[in-house]
Design an enzyme around this catalytic site. Structure first.
Site, PDB file in Angstrom:
ATOM      1  N   LYS A 199      -9.095 -10.890  -1.574  1.00  0.00           N
ATOM      2  CA  LYS A 199      -7.752 -10.319  -1.754  1.00  0.00           C
ATOM      3  C   LYS A 199      -7.114 -10.051  -0.389  1.00  0.00           C
ATOM      4  CE  LYS A 199      -7.261  -5.771  -2.483  1.00  0.00           C
ATOM      5  NZ  LYS A 199      -6.365  -5.086  -1.551  1.00  0.00           N
ATOM      6  N   ASN A 200      -7.918  -9.482   0.524  1.00  0.00           N
ATOM      7  CA  ASN A 200      -7.331  -9.056   1.802  1.00  0.00           C
ATOM      8  C   ASN A 200      -7.180 -10.201   2.800  1.00  0.00           C
ATOM      9  OD1 ASN A 200      -7.122  -6.580   0.634  1.00  0.00           O
ATOM     10  ND2 ASN A 200      -8.843  -5.676   1.722  1.00  0.00           N
ATOM     11  N   CYS A 236      -2.429   2.148  -2.408  1.00  0.00           N
ATOM     12  CA  CYS A 236      -3.396   3.083  -2.977  1.00  0.00           C
ATOM     13  C   CYS A 236      -3.268   4.463  -2.320  1.00  0.00           C
ATOM     14  CB  CYS A 236      -4.820   2.563  -2.751  1.00  0.00           C
ATOM     15  SG  CYS A 236      -5.249   1.237  -3.876  1.00  0.00           S
ATOM     16  N   ARG A 275      -0.392   6.495   4.833  1.00  0.00           N
ATOM     17  CA  ARG A 275      -0.417   5.065   5.167  1.00  0.00           C
ATOM     18  C   ARG A 275       0.736   4.780   6.147  1.00  0.00           C
ATOM     19  NH1 ARG A 275      -3.314   2.267   1.192  1.00  0.00           N
ATOM     20  NH2 ARG A 275      -3.704   0.665   2.760  1.00  0.00           N
ATOM     21  N   ARG A 311      -5.871  -4.826  -9.683  1.00  0.00           N
ATOM     22  CA  ARG A 311      -5.194  -5.182  -8.428  1.00  0.00           C
ATOM     23  C   ARG A 311      -6.131  -5.925  -7.489  1.00  0.00           C
ATOM     24  NH1 ARG A 311      -2.271  -0.530  -5.404  1.00  0.00           N
ATOM     25  NH2 ARG A 311      -2.082  -2.293  -4.023  1.00  0.00           N
ATOM     26  N   ASP A 346     -13.769   0.282   2.188  1.00  0.00           N
ATOM     27  CA  ASP A 346     -13.486  -0.141   0.806  1.00  0.00           C
ATOM     28  C   ASP A 346     -14.718  -0.079  -0.088  1.00  0.00           C
ATOM     29  OD1 ASP A 346     -11.129  -2.742   1.795  1.00  0.00           O
ATOM     30  OD2 ASP A 346     -10.966  -0.561   1.677  1.00  0.00           O
TER      31      ASP A 346
HETATM   32  C1  EPZ Z   1      -6.340  -3.022   5.109  1.00  0.00           C
HETATM   33  O1  EPZ Z   1      -5.385  -2.000   4.917  1.00  0.00           O
HETATM   34  C2  EPZ Z   1      -6.859  -3.361   3.727  1.00  0.00           C
HETATM   35  N1  EPZ Z   1      -5.770  -3.848   2.892  1.00  0.00           N
HETATM   36  C3  EPZ Z   1      -7.481  -2.121   3.096  1.00  0.00           C
HETATM   37  O2  EPZ Z   1      -8.021  -2.511   1.831  1.00  0.00           O
HETATM   38  C4  EPZ Z   1      -8.632  -1.641   4.001  1.00  0.00           C
HETATM   39  O3  EPZ Z   1      -9.158  -0.455   3.464  1.00  0.00           O
HETATM   40  C5  EPZ Z   1      -8.091  -1.366   5.411  1.00  0.00           C
HETATM   41  O4  EPZ Z   1      -7.437  -2.564   5.922  1.00  0.00           O
HETATM   42  C6  EPZ Z   1      -9.197  -0.966   6.377  1.00  0.00           C
HETATM   43  O5  EPZ Z   1     -10.158  -1.971   6.421  1.00  0.00           O
HETATM   44  C7  EPZ Z   1      -5.357  -5.133   3.042  1.00  0.00           C
HETATM   45  O6  EPZ Z   1      -5.829  -5.870   3.876  1.00  0.00           O
HETATM   46  C8  EPZ Z   1      -4.275  -5.599   2.094  1.00  0.00           C
HETATM   47  P1  EPZ Z   1      -5.405  -0.269   8.491  1.00  0.00           P
HETATM   48  P2  EPZ Z   1      -4.436  -1.520   6.142  1.00  0.00           P
HETATM   49  O7  EPZ Z   1      -4.044  -0.510   9.012  1.00  0.00           O
HETATM   50  O8  EPZ Z   1      -4.050  -2.690   6.953  1.00  0.00           O
HETATM   51  C9  EPZ Z   1      -4.112   3.913  10.200  1.00  0.00           C
HETATM   52  C10 EPZ Z   1      -8.459  -2.305  -0.456  1.00  0.00           C
HETATM   53  O9  EPZ Z   1      -9.021  -1.431  -1.151  1.00  0.00           O
HETATM   54  N2  EPZ Z   1      -2.833   3.269  10.533  1.00  0.00           N
HETATM   55  O10 EPZ Z   1      -6.568  -0.935   9.147  1.00  0.00           O
HETATM   56  O11 EPZ Z   1      -3.362  -0.669   5.567  1.00  0.00           O
HETATM   57  C11 EPZ Z   1      -4.264   4.124   8.684  1.00  0.00           C
HETATM   58  O12 EPZ Z   1      -3.615   5.329   8.303  1.00  0.00           O
HETATM   59  C12 EPZ Z   1      -7.488  -1.877   0.641  1.00  0.00           C
HETATM   60  O13 EPZ Z   1      -8.615  -3.553  -0.593  1.00  0.00           O
HETATM   61  C13 EPZ Z   1      -1.912   3.966  11.305  1.00  0.00           C
HETATM   62  O14 EPZ Z   1      -2.149   5.108  11.708  1.00  0.00           O
HETATM   63  O15 EPZ Z   1      -5.455  -0.604   6.937  1.00  0.00           O
HETATM   64  C14 EPZ Z   1      -5.755   4.193   8.503  1.00  0.00           C
HETATM   65  O16 EPZ Z   1      -6.213   5.512   8.751  1.00  0.00           O
HETATM   66  C15 EPZ Z   1      -7.351  -0.373   0.751  1.00  0.00           C
HETATM   67  N3  EPZ Z   1      -0.713   3.379  11.604  1.00  0.00           N
HETATM   68  C16 EPZ Z   1      -6.284   3.250   9.578  1.00  0.00           C
HETATM   69  O17 EPZ Z   1      -5.203   3.039  10.505  1.00  0.00           O
HETATM   70  C17 EPZ Z   1      -0.406   2.101  11.172  1.00  0.00           C
HETATM   71  O18 EPZ Z   1       0.712   1.604  11.501  1.00  0.00           O
HETATM   72  C18 EPZ Z   1      -6.744   1.902   9.030  1.00  0.00           C
HETATM   73  O19 EPZ Z   1      -5.630   1.318   8.431  1.00  0.00           O
HETATM   74  C19 EPZ Z   1      -1.361   1.416  10.391  1.00  0.00           C
HETATM   75  C20 EPZ Z   1      -2.567   2.010  10.082  1.00  0.00           C
END
Ligand code: EPZ
Length: 429
Positions: free
Chosen positions: A22-23, A116, A121, A395, A303
């Site tokens: 998915k990701n 989610c 986020r 999802r 995850d």
């Molecule tokens: C991706 O989300 C995945 N989703 C998530 O999978 C996964 O949990 C996550 O990466 C971490 O591996 C997809 O790829 C579609 P991040 P993403 O930006 O990109 C902070 C699932 O269950 N952050 O790496 O949103 C954020 O708050 C989903 O399949 C900022 O502070 O994750 C978090 O604490 C859930 N500012 C951390 O970084 C930003 O601009 C990691 O978030 C962006 C993120």
């Protein structure tokens, strides 16, 4: 509203080819906006998030065909830069459209994305990186509008954000000059995105490391690509076999993507056999895991924190899981407690005391991976478990109940009759 009914206590067994990731597919679909020559994708999972992303592309002017596990896209007709709000609010992944739409049309407007409920986020890393590439960013009345020509630059991420890394890669593919992203995320899905882009003629290197380099190109050519297998879904099924004391072989996967997961499963007492493109697991007595911490790849994936928590509820002894990525990824805990789990959570720490067995109950999925955790608990529990909110599970898991039935589980979707509101019958006039 649909629910899942599970009659627990059945051991899983069998072999499974896992769905596409998915990701990976979500950023790759967004990336298709950069390619006007046509894109053909294989191993595409049938997920609500995938269908939502395809609906977004179609609303922007793309021609979309999704049949079996294949998607064919023609984005030559894309002219619209405003992503429909009702689709943006459905999931977090709409944010991946900022880079490619800005690159393609010179402008993009979105409302804040959904996603989610696992903690805040923010999208500051996305916006900051795009500004570094030359985008003008306006935020007003709940909309974000980006405009301008993109020019290669060197930029670093304060945190190795998966989505921000992918967004900046997409923005840089056809930007003028070279872009270097420091402190990039290293997840395998980013390697998948790089492979897809390069197959279409992009010049991206370094994905999988902390420094990704993109050299701008003028255009991309027709691309056909098969997506990586889903490592999180793979880990979920391995844990389903472990919690039911069953045995399972996952085929056509990339075991190297799951090293942190298979190491923890071995520590929990599972017998594992790892081949070139498959993993076999045999469950038995479940040992507690002294300490597991989630972290960016190659660490243990956030995850799978909820599914691992479910597994540890029936382990022998005390386990400690520390969630270091998302601040509020704990909403599965009260639901597991309804099934008799002994769990306490304080800040990022989840302490679990294993119990001899869980007991089936009525519970509710509050996000995608919390839902998966409740399914695992229901498979192992004595009696019946009814899980509401399975739209979250749909999802990210391609028909989870059907797959589990094939592996021997007693599980089915049940349509709960819509509760008729008092007085909602036909009025006598
Ligand atoms: C991706 O989300 C995945 N989703 C998530 O999978 C996964 O949990 C996550 O990466 C971490 O591996 C997809 O790829 C579609 P991040 P993403 O930006 O990109 C902070 C699932 O269950 N952050 O790496 O949103 C954020 O708050 C989903 O399949 C900022 O502070 O994750 C978090 O604490 C859930 N500012 C951390 O970084 C930003 O601009 C990691 O978030 C962006 C993120």
């Amino acid at each position: 509203m649909e629910s899942i009914l599970i009659r627990g206590g059945r051991r899983l067994s069998g072999r499974l080819v896992v769905q596409g990731a998915k990701n990976s597919i979500l950023p790759i679909l967004a990336a298709s906006l950069l390619n006007c020559q046509g894109v053909h994708l294989q191993r595409v999972p049938d997920l609500d998030d995938v269908r939502n992303m395809l609906a977004i592309l179609s609303s922007l002017g793309a021609e979309v065909n999704f049949s079996g596990d294949e998607v064919v896209l023609d984005t030559a007709g894309v002219k619209e830069y405003h992503v429909p709000d009702y689709l943006m609010r459905e999931m977090r992944s709409g944010i991946f459209l900022l880079g490619p739409l800005l690159s393609r049309l010179g402008k993009v407007r979105v409302c804040y994305p959904g996603g989610c409920a696992i903690g805040p986020r923010p999208i500051n890393l996305h916006l900051g990186g795009l500004q570094a590439l030359g985008a003008r960013v306006e935020e007003s009345n709940g909309f974000i509008t980006l405009s301008g020509r993109l020019k290669g630059t060197r930029t670093g991420l304060d945190y190795p954000s998966v989505g921000a890394t992918e967004n900046l890669m997409l923005a840089a593919v056809m930007a003028e000059g070279e872009t270097v992203i420091y402190n990039a995320a290293r997840e395998p899905e980013i390697v998948d995105l790089q492979n897809f882009l390069n197959k279409g003629g992009a010049r991206v290197s370094g994905a999988g490391s902390s420094t990704v380099v993109i050299r701008g190109v003028k255009e991309l050519h027709r691309t056909s690509y098969r997506v990586f297998p889903d490592r999180i879904v793979s880990g979920t099924y391995l844990m389903a076999a472990a919690i039911t004391g069953g045995e399972l072989t996952l085929e056509d996967i990339i075991p190297g993507h799951l090293t942190a997961v298979t190491n923890l499963l071995r520590e929990s007492g599972a017998a594992m056999e790892i081949g070139a493109d498959q993993i076999s697991i045999r469950g038995g007595e479940i040992a507690a895991i002294r300490l597991a911490c989630t972290s960016p790849y190659p660490g243990f994936p956030t995850d799978l924190q909820a599914p691992l928590t479910a597994l540890m509820t029936v382990a022998n002894g005390r386990s400690l899981i520390v969630e270091k990525v998302f601040k509020k990824r704990f909403r599965h805990i009260p639901e597991l407690q309804k099934m008799g789990a002994r769990i306490s959570q304080k800040n990022s720490h989840v302490a679990i005391v294993g119990v001899p067995h869980l007991t089936g109950a009525g519970v509710e999925a509050t996000d995608l991976r919390a839902g998966a955790a409740l399914v695992l608990a229901g498979l192992a529990a004595r009696g019946e478990t009814v899980i509401k909110g399975i739209r979250y599970i749909d999802r990210g898991y391609d028909d989870l109940p059907r797959v589990l039935v094939l592996l021997g589980a007693d599980i089915e979707r049940v349509k709960k009759p819509a509760v008729s509101q008092p007085g909602s019958g036909s009025r006598k006039v």
